[in-house]
Write a protein that holds these residues in place. Structure first.
Motif, PDB file in Angstrom:
ATOM      1  N   TYR A 117     112.186   4.033 130.798  1.00 18.99           N
ATOM      2  CA  TYR A 117     112.046   5.426 131.219  1.00 18.99           C
ATOM      3  C   TYR A 117     110.582   5.797 131.030  1.00 18.99           C
ATOM      4  O   TYR A 117     110.038   5.702 129.922  1.00 18.99           O
ATOM      5  CB  TYR A 117     112.950   6.319 130.375  1.00 18.99           C
ATOM      6  N   ILE A 166     107.578   8.294 130.776  1.00 22.23           N
ATOM      7  CA  ILE A 166     107.287   9.687 130.420  1.00 22.23           C
ATOM      8  C   ILE A 166     105.838   9.984 130.792  1.00 22.23           C
ATOM      9  O   ILE A 166     104.938   9.197 130.475  1.00 22.23           O
ATOM     10  CB  ILE A 166     107.539   9.883 128.903  1.00 22.23           C
ATOM     11  N   THR A 194     111.235   6.943 136.554  1.00 20.19           N
ATOM     12  CA  THR A 194     110.055   7.747 136.236  1.00 20.19           C
ATOM     13  C   THR A 194     110.500   9.197 136.084  1.00 20.19           C
ATOM     14  O   THR A 194     111.231   9.719 136.934  1.00 20.19           O
ATOM     15  CB  THR A 194     109.034   7.663 137.386  1.00 20.19           C
ATOM     16  N   HIS A 195     110.058   9.841 135.030  1.00 19.71           N
ATOM     17  CA  HIS A 195     110.390  11.257 134.884  1.00 19.71           C
ATOM     18  C   HIS A 195     109.587  12.061 135.897  1.00 19.71           C
ATOM     19  O   HIS A 195     108.366  11.970 135.930  1.00 19.71           O
ATOM     20  CB  HIS A 195     110.073  11.735 133.466  1.00 19.71           C
ATOM     21  N   SER A 214     107.021  18.460 135.399  1.00 20.55           N
ATOM     22  CA  SER A 214     106.112  18.599 134.245  1.00 20.55           C
ATOM     23  C   SER A 214     106.845  19.197 133.055  1.00 20.55           C
ATOM     24  O   SER A 214     106.629  20.352 132.703  1.00 20.55           O
ATOM     25  CB  SER A 214     104.934  19.495 134.627  1.00 20.55           C
ATOM     26  N   ASP A 215     107.720  18.443 132.428  1.00 20.09           N
ATOM     27  CA  ASP A 215     108.421  18.937 131.252  1.00 20.09           C
ATOM     28  C   ASP A 215     107.678  18.522 129.985  1.00 20.09           C
ATOM     29  O   ASP A 215     106.843  17.622 130.014  1.00 20.09           O
ATOM     30  CB  ASP A 215     109.858  18.385 131.239  1.00 20.09           C
ATOM     31  N   SER A 222     111.228  17.254 125.716  1.00 23.09           N
ATOM     32  CA  SER A 222     112.407  17.217 126.599  1.00 23.09           C
ATOM     33  C   SER A 222     112.428  15.929 127.438  1.00 23.09           C
ATOM     34  O   SER A 222     113.488  15.419 127.769  1.00 23.09           O
ATOM     35  CB  SER A 222     112.484  18.468 127.470  1.00 23.09           C
ATOM     36  N   GLN A 223     111.247  15.365 127.721  1.00 23.33           N
ATOM     37  CA  GLN A 223     111.250  14.080 128.435  1.00 23.33           C
ATOM     38  C   GLN A 223     111.843  12.974 127.553  1.00 23.33           C
ATOM     39  O   GLN A 223     112.585  12.127 128.022  1.00 23.33           O
ATOM     40  CB  GLN A 223     109.831  13.692 128.862  1.00 23.33           C
ATOM     41  N   ARG A 240     115.561  13.252 127.570  1.00 24.63           N
ATOM     42  CA  ARG A 240     116.080  12.686 128.810  1.00 24.63           C
ATOM     43  C   ARG A 240     116.104  11.157 128.762  1.00 24.63           C
ATOM     44  O   ARG A 240     117.073  10.516 129.176  1.00 24.63           O
ATOM     45  CB  ARG A 240     115.175  13.085 129.948  1.00 24.63           C
ATOM     46  N   ALA A 241     114.988  10.609 128.246  1.00 20.35           N
ATOM     47  CA  ALA A 241     114.884   9.146 128.148  1.00 20.35           C
ATOM     48  C   ALA A 241     116.031   8.613 127.298  1.00 20.35           C
ATOM     49  O   ALA A 241     116.695   7.640 127.657  1.00 20.35           O
ATOM     50  CB  ALA A 241     113.538   8.757 127.544  1.00 20.35           C
TER      51      ALA A 241
END
Ligand code: HAM
Length: 424
Positions: free
Chosen positions: A329, A331, A359-360, A363-364, A368-369, A372-373
Motif C-alpha cells: 500500500y 502512502i 496507491t492511496h 490528499s489524506d 488516515s492513510q 487505510r493501509a
C-alpha cells in the motif's frame, strides 16, 4: 432506486476470489483430460431449445426468457449449454471426429428463486462427441471427481441410471401413460397435465402425496434393451474398478428430453432442496435430430453457484477469501508528489508483474492513510513524503510484523521487495 432483476445476483469482490478458484481449477482439470474450450452465444433461436430440451419440459414450457427480435425472429436466452454446443458442432462440422469440448458461463431460467436456485446462474459444461462407449461416460464422471478433490469437496454422492434407447423408452412411456391414466384423480394438476405430454416427468415429482402412487409405477429396468443394459453394466464395472461409489437410482430421469442410456447426477445434502451440483448424460440422437450424421454424444454441466455455496464451508477457502488483498500500500505525502508516486509504483509493477500494489489516491493525512493501509490487508506500506522525495528514498514499513521500518533508495526498491516477496 433501480435494483438487480430478481434471481439475478451481483457477485461482489469478497466472493470473486472463490469463483476464480473454481474457474481456474476447472480449467486445469478439463485441459488435463484433453477438453478444449468453446465459447458460445448467450442468445439462440428459440426453436433450438424447443427441439432439443423438449417442448413439454418445464424449461421450455415456462422458464425461458424469450422475446421477438426487431426482425420478427424468436430468440431466447440460453437455459443451458448443450443445445448451443450441438448447434455449433454441426454448423462448423466438428462432429466428424472425436471432440472433447467445454464451456463456462451464465444460463437463464425463470424459476422461483431460492437458495441455490437463481434465474441467472452459471455452469461449467463438458460435451464429448463421437464416442459411443461407456469409457467416455466414465471419463466424464472421473473428471468431475478429480475436480471435487482438487477443490477439497467431500461428501458428494453419485447417482446413475440408464434411460435406454428411444424405442424402449416409447414402450415404457406407453405403459406409464396407462398406469397414471388409471389413477388420474389422485394426481396433482401439474402431473395430470403431463400424463400425455411427458409421463416420465411425473416420476420426478417432489409432491409427497404422490410418492406412493409413483412407487407403484412401472420401473424402467424391465424395459431396458440389451445394448443399453450392456452399456450400463460396463459403465458400472469401470466405475467400480476406479473406486467410484454410486447409487443406481431408477427414478433419475432428468429434466431434459434429449437423454438416452446413461444419466447421472452428483448430489449434496448440504443445500436443502437444491441438491444437484452436477448433472449429465448421453444424448446420442441429438446431432442427427438436427440434421447431422448420427453422432454419439455425452456431457455434463456443473452448477457453479451451488458449488460455491459448498466451497464456502470448506476450510481451504481462507486462502481464497484473502485472494484480493494487496501486497503493498503506497502512502503519499501530498498532491505535489503524485507524479513521483505513480512513477515509483510503475517501476515496482514493471519489475514484479505479480505484485498487487494499491496507491492511496487523495490528499489524506498520514494517519488516515496508514489506517487505510492496515485495513486493506497489505503486508507492507511504502511511504513517500517530503524527506524521502528530496533524497530519492522511500520508507518501507511492515504492517503485519513488528520489525520497525527501513529506508531504501528508490532505485533499489524493486530489488528489496523482490527479496521480501521471494515467494511471488
Ligand atoms: P441441468 O441438470 O439442467 O443439466 O443443469 C446442470 C446443473 O446446473 C444442475 O445440476 C444445477 O447444479 C445447475 N442449475 C440448474 N438450474 C439452476 C438454477 N436455476 N440455479 C442454479 N443452478 C442451477 C443441463 O443443463 C444439461 N445441459 C447438462 C448436460 C450437459 N447434459 C449433457 N451435457
Amino acid at each position: 432506486m433501480i435494483k438487480a432483476v430478481r434471481g439475478m445476483n451481483d457477485i461482489l469482490p469478497d466472493k470473486t476470489p472463490l469463483w476464480q478458484r473454481l474457474e481456474s481449477s476447472a480449467r486445469v482439470v478439463l485441459l488435463s483430460y484433453g477438453y478444449e474450450e468453446i465459447r458460445l452465444p448467450i442468445l439462440e433461436q428459440t426453436a433450438l431449445f424447443e427441439r432439443s430440451i423438449g417442448e413439454t419440459t418445464d424449461i421450455v414450457e415456462k422458464e425461458m426468457y424469450t422475446f421477438t427480435d426487431r426482425n420478427g425472429d424468436s430468440l431466447s436466452l440460453r437455459p443451458e449449454g448443450t443445445a448451443g454446443a450441438v448447434r455449433a458442432v454441426l454448423q462448423h462440422n466438428l462432429h466428424n471426429q472425436a471432440q472433447r469440448l467445454w464451456y463456462m458461463g451464465p444460463m437463464f431460467r425463470r424459476e422461483r428463486p431460492q437458495k441455490g436456485r437463481y434465474r441467472q446462474f452459471y455452469q461449467i459444461g463438458a460435451e464429448a462427441f463421437g464416442m459411443p462407449g461407456p469409457d467416455i461416460d466414465a471419463e466424464l464422471i472421473v473428471l468431475t471427481r478429480r475436480l471435487w478433490r482438487l477443490l477439497g469437496l467431500r461428501g458428494l454422492r453419485l447417482e446413475i441410471n440408464s434411460l435406454g434407447t428411444a424405442t424402449t423408452r416409447a414402450q415404457f412411456r406407453h405403459d406409464l401413460v396407462s398406469y397414471f391414466s388409471a389413477s388420474a384423480e389422485k394426481l396433482d394438476e401439474d402431473s395430470r397435465r403431463r400424463i400425455q405430454s411427458n409421463p416420465l416427468r411425473i416420476l420426478d415429482s417432489k409432491n409427497p402425496e404422490l410418492q406412493e402412487l409413483i412407487q407403484g409405477a412401472p420401473t424402467f429396468e424391465r424395459y431396458v434393451d440389451q445394448e443399453s443394459e450392456q452399456h450400463f453394466r460396463q459403465l458400472r464395472e469401470i466405475l467400480e474398478h476406479n473406486d467410484i461409489e454410486y447409487d443406481v437410482n431408477p427414478r433419475l430421469v432428468r429434466g431434459l428430453d434429449y437423454y438416452g442410456k446413461t444419466v447421472f447426477e452428483w448430489l449434496t445434502t448440504e443445500l436443502g432442496a437444491q441438491g444437484a451440483v452436477c448433472g449429465g448424460g448421453r444424448y446420442d440422437g441429438l446431432v442427427e435430430h438436427f440434421g447431422g450424421e448420427p453422432t454419439p454424444a455425452v456431457g455434463f454441466a456443473i452448477g457453479m453457484d451451488r458449488l460455491i455455496e459448498l466451497l464456502r464451508e470448506t476450510p481451504l477457502n481462507d486462502m481464497a477469501r484473502g485472494g484480493n488483498e494487496p501486497h503493498l500500500y503506497l502512502i503519499v505525502g501530498g498532491a505535489k508528489y503524485y507524479g513521483s508516486a505513480l512513477r515509483v509504483a510503475e517501476s515496482v509493477r514493471e519489475a514484479m508483474p505479480q505484485i498487487r500494489l494499491v496507491t492511496h489516491c487523495g490528499s489524506d493525512s498520514f494517519k488516515s492513510q496508514f489506517k487505510r493501509a492496515d485495513k486493506s490487508g497489505a503486508r507492507i506500506a511504502l511511504l513517500l513524503g517530503e524527506d524521502e522525495i528530496s533524497q530519492g528514498l522511500i520508507t518501507v514499513k511492515h504492517l503485519r510484523i513488528s520489525s520497525g521500518q527501513v529506508t531504501v533508495a528508490q532505485s533499489d526498491l524493486a530489488a528489496y521487495l523482490q527479496k521480501e516477496f521471494a515467494s511471488l
